[in-house]
Design a protein around this motif. Sequence first.
Motif, PDB file in Angstrom:
ATOM      1  N   GLN A  63      17.092  65.740  60.025  1.00 19.21           N
ATOM      2  CA  GLN A  63      16.611  65.423  61.374  1.00 19.21           C
ATOM      3  C   GLN A  63      15.227  64.762  61.400  1.00 19.21           C
ATOM      4  O   GLN A  63      15.048  63.752  62.084  1.00 19.21           O
ATOM      5  N   PRO A  64      14.225  65.256  60.678  1.00 23.42           N
ATOM      6  CA  PRO A  64      12.912  64.589  60.726  1.00 23.42           C
ATOM      7  C   PRO A  64      12.959  63.147  60.210  1.00 23.42           C
ATOM      8  O   PRO A  64      12.224  62.289  60.702  1.00 23.42           O
ATOM      9  N   TYR A  65      13.830  62.867  59.244  1.00 21.68           N
ATOM     10  CA  TYR A  65      13.954  61.498  58.736  1.00 21.68           C
ATOM     11  C   TYR A  65      14.594  60.589  59.780  1.00 21.68           C
ATOM     12  O   TYR A  65      14.211  59.430  59.912  1.00 21.68           O
ATOM     13  N   ALA A  66      15.560  61.124  60.520  1.00 18.64           N
ATOM     14  CA  ALA A  66      16.181  60.346  61.593  1.00 18.64           C
ATOM     15  C   ALA A  66      15.140  60.008  62.663  1.00 18.64           C
ATOM     16  O   ALA A  66      15.104  58.886  63.182  1.00 18.64           O
ATOM     17  N   GLU A  67      14.285  60.973  62.981  1.00 22.62           N
ATOM     18  CA  GLU A  67      13.228  60.742  63.961  1.00 22.62           C
ATOM     19  C   GLU A  67      12.207  59.732  63.439  1.00 22.62           C
ATOM     20  O   GLU A  67      11.750  58.858  64.184  1.00 22.62           O
ATOM     21  N   LEU A  68      11.870  59.830  62.154  1.00 25.69           N
ATOM     22  CA  LEU A  68      10.942  58.868  61.559  1.00 25.69           C
ATOM     23  C   LEU A  68      11.547  57.469  61.574  1.00 25.69           C
ATOM     24  O   LEU A  68      10.873  56.495  61.896  1.00 25.69           O
ATOM     25  N   ARG A  69      12.831  57.359  61.261  1.00 33.38           N
ATOM     26  CA  ARG A  69      13.515  56.068  61.293  1.00 33.38           C
ATOM     27  C   ARG A  69      13.430  55.459  62.683  1.00 33.38           C
ATOM     28  O   ARG A  69      13.131  54.275  62.843  1.00 33.38           O
ATOM     29  N   SER A  70      13.665  56.267  63.690  1.00 32.46           N
ATOM     30  CA  SER A  70      13.596  55.783  65.059  1.00 32.46           C
ATOM     31  C   SER A  70      12.205  55.252  65.386  1.00 32.46           C
ATOM     32  O   SER A  70      12.056  54.201  66.010  1.00 32.46           O
ATOM     33  N   GLU A  71      11.197  55.987  64.964  1.00 29.56           N
ATOM     34  CA  GLU A  71       9.816  55.555  65.207  1.00 29.56           C
ATOM     35  C   GLU A  71       9.500  54.244  64.471  1.00 29.56           C
ATOM     36  O   GLU A  71       8.949  53.319  65.040  1.00 29.56           O
ATOM     37  N   LEU A  72       9.844  54.188  63.187  1.00 27.95           N
ATOM     38  CA  LEU A  72       9.478  53.023  62.377  1.00 27.95           C
ATOM     39  C   LEU A  72      10.285  51.783  62.727  1.00 27.95           C
ATOM     40  O   LEU A  72       9.807  50.663  62.570  1.00 27.95           O
ATOM     41  N   ALA A  73      11.510  51.981  63.204  1.00 28.88           N
ATOM     42  CA  ALA A  73      12.341  50.835  63.566  1.00 28.88           C
ATOM     43  C   ALA A  73      11.772  50.116  64.789  1.00 28.88           C
ATOM     44  O   ALA A  73      12.066  48.940  65.002  1.00 28.88           O
ATOM     45  N   HIS A  74      10.970  50.812  65.565  1.00 27.20           N
ATOM     46  CA  HIS A  74      10.390  50.235  66.780  1.00 27.20           C
ATOM     47  C   HIS A  74       8.867  50.233  66.689  1.00 27.20           C
ATOM     48  O   HIS A  74       8.185  50.604  67.642  1.00 27.20           O
ATOM     49  N   ALA A  75       8.360  49.829  65.541  1.00 26.70           N
ATOM     50  CA  ALA A  75       6.913  49.850  65.335  1.00 26.70           C
ATOM     51  C   ALA A  75       6.451  48.587  64.618  1.00 26.70           C
ATOM     52  O   ALA A  75       7.206  47.970  63.866  1.00 26.70           O
ATOM     53  N   THR A  76       5.214  48.247  64.887  1.00 25.02           N
ATOM     54  CA  THR A  76       4.573  47.192  64.110  1.00 25.02           C
ATOM     55  C   THR A  76       3.894  47.859  62.915  1.00 25.02           C
ATOM     56  O   THR A  76       3.670  49.072  62.910  1.00 25.02           O
ATOM     57  N   THR A  77       3.565  47.069  61.911  1.00 26.44           N
ATOM     58  CA  THR A  77       3.016  47.617  60.679  1.00 26.44           C
ATOM     59  C   THR A  77       1.642  47.025  60.401  1.00 26.44           C
ATOM     60  O   THR A  77       1.451  45.814  60.502  1.00 26.44           O
ATOM     61  N   GLU A  78       0.719  47.894  60.051  1.00 29.89           N
ATOM     62  CA  GLU A  78      -0.623  47.476  59.638  1.00 29.89           C
ATOM     63  C   GLU A  78      -0.993  48.227  58.373  1.00 29.89           C
ATOM     64  O   GLU A  78      -0.480  49.311  58.106  1.00 29.89           O
ATOM     65  N   VAL A  79      -1.899  47.647  57.614  1.00 30.12           N
ATOM     66  CA  VAL A  79      -2.432  48.310  56.430  1.00 30.12           C
ATOM     67  C   VAL A  79      -3.939  48.373  56.575  1.00 30.12           C
ATOM     68  O   VAL A  79      -4.586  47.389  56.923  1.00 30.12           O
ATOM     69  N   VAL A  80      -4.489  49.550  56.326  1.00 36.68           N
ATOM     70  CA  VAL A  80      -5.933  49.737  56.337  1.00 36.68           C
ATOM     71  C   VAL A  80      -6.332  50.160  54.934  1.00 36.68           C
ATOM     72  O   VAL A  80      -5.811  51.153  54.407  1.00 36.68           O
ATOM     73  N   ILE A  81      -7.227  49.397  54.320  1.00 36.10           N
ATOM     74  CA  ILE A  81      -7.751  49.743  52.998  1.00 36.10           C
ATOM     75  C   ILE A  81      -9.059  50.505  53.222  1.00 36.10           C
ATOM     76  O   ILE A  81     -10.005  49.984  53.810  1.00 36.10           O
ATOM     77  N   LEU A  82      -9.097  51.740  52.756  1.00 35.92           N
ATOM     78  CA  LEU A  82     -10.278  52.578  52.928  1.00 35.92           C
ATOM     79  C   LEU A  82     -11.344  52.208  51.901  1.00 35.92           C
ATOM     80  O   LEU A  82     -11.079  51.505  50.923  1.00 35.92           O
ATOM     81  N   ASP A  83     -12.562  52.727  52.109  1.00 36.51           N
ATOM     82  CA  ASP A  83     -13.681  52.405  51.224  1.00 36.51           C
ATOM     83  C   ASP A  83     -13.386  52.690  49.760  1.00 36.51           C
ATOM     84  O   ASP A  83     -13.765  51.933  48.896  1.00 36.51           O
ATOM     85  N   GLY A  84     -12.691  53.766  49.464  1.00 43.25           N
ATOM     86  CA  GLY A  84     -12.378  54.118  48.088  1.00 43.25           C
ATOM     87  C   GLY A  84     -11.239  53.302  47.484  1.00 43.25           C
ATOM     88  O   GLY A  84     -10.866  53.520  46.341  1.00 43.25           O
ATOM     89  N   GLY A  85     -10.661  52.408  48.261  1.00 43.87           N
ATOM     90  CA  GLY A  85      -9.568  51.590  47.763  1.00 43.87           C
ATOM     91  C   GLY A  85      -8.188  52.118  48.118  1.00 43.87           C
ATOM     92  O   GLY A  85      -7.184  51.432  47.923  1.00 43.87           O
ATOM     93  N   GLU A  86      -8.126  53.356  48.641  1.00 43.06           N
ATOM     94  CA  GLU A  86      -6.835  53.907  49.049  1.00 43.06           C
ATOM     95  C   GLU A  86      -6.365  53.187  50.307  1.00 43.06           C
ATOM     96  O   GLU A  86      -7.156  52.787  51.151  1.00 43.06           O
TER      97      GLU A  86
END
Length: 167
Positions: A95-118
């Motif tokens: 169930q949590p994966y199904a909910e995550l899929r629903s969220e991610l299927a309707h989302a834009t994607t961004e990447v933030v690089i933190l100071d430490g490189g993570e």
Amino acid sequence: MNDMPRDLHVSERLTREQWLERAHVFRSKLIERCAQVERWATKAANSILPPTTGKARPAMVLLGHKIEEVRDLARKHPDRFGNAVKVIERLDQFQPYAELRSELAHATTEVVILDGGEAQLQFNNAGLCHQLIERRIVLTGDAVRQIAKDLADLTNQIQQLSTKPGP
């Protein structure tokens, strides 16, 4: 079949574009794994309650509805499953994966690089983008790898569950 975590493993520092590509691969494979479970659930429901030529039961369109239908069938007709208790447990775990899929299927994607490189992968819900209310899922590379591994394992376990054809 269990290749998703390996695809996402990184040992070197990646650029923002490389992380963005990894985020898209993660989302794509997450959606694929969920579709595999959805296909299993559809087949399971149809094998237990096959569509009739007369008035057919309503088509279950959403993944959550299909999963709930199979849970209900396992509760009402445990004899029609190889192990109804395990079916319910695995679908509850899914169930949590199904909910995550629903969220991610309707989302834009961004990447933030933190100071430490993570890097943090940020998935921003496309429907909730009001200035006062916004839904965002933030995942680290380690979290993405763990989710990918756990979902691949669970998907394989679900696909091994059996049903018994109806009369």
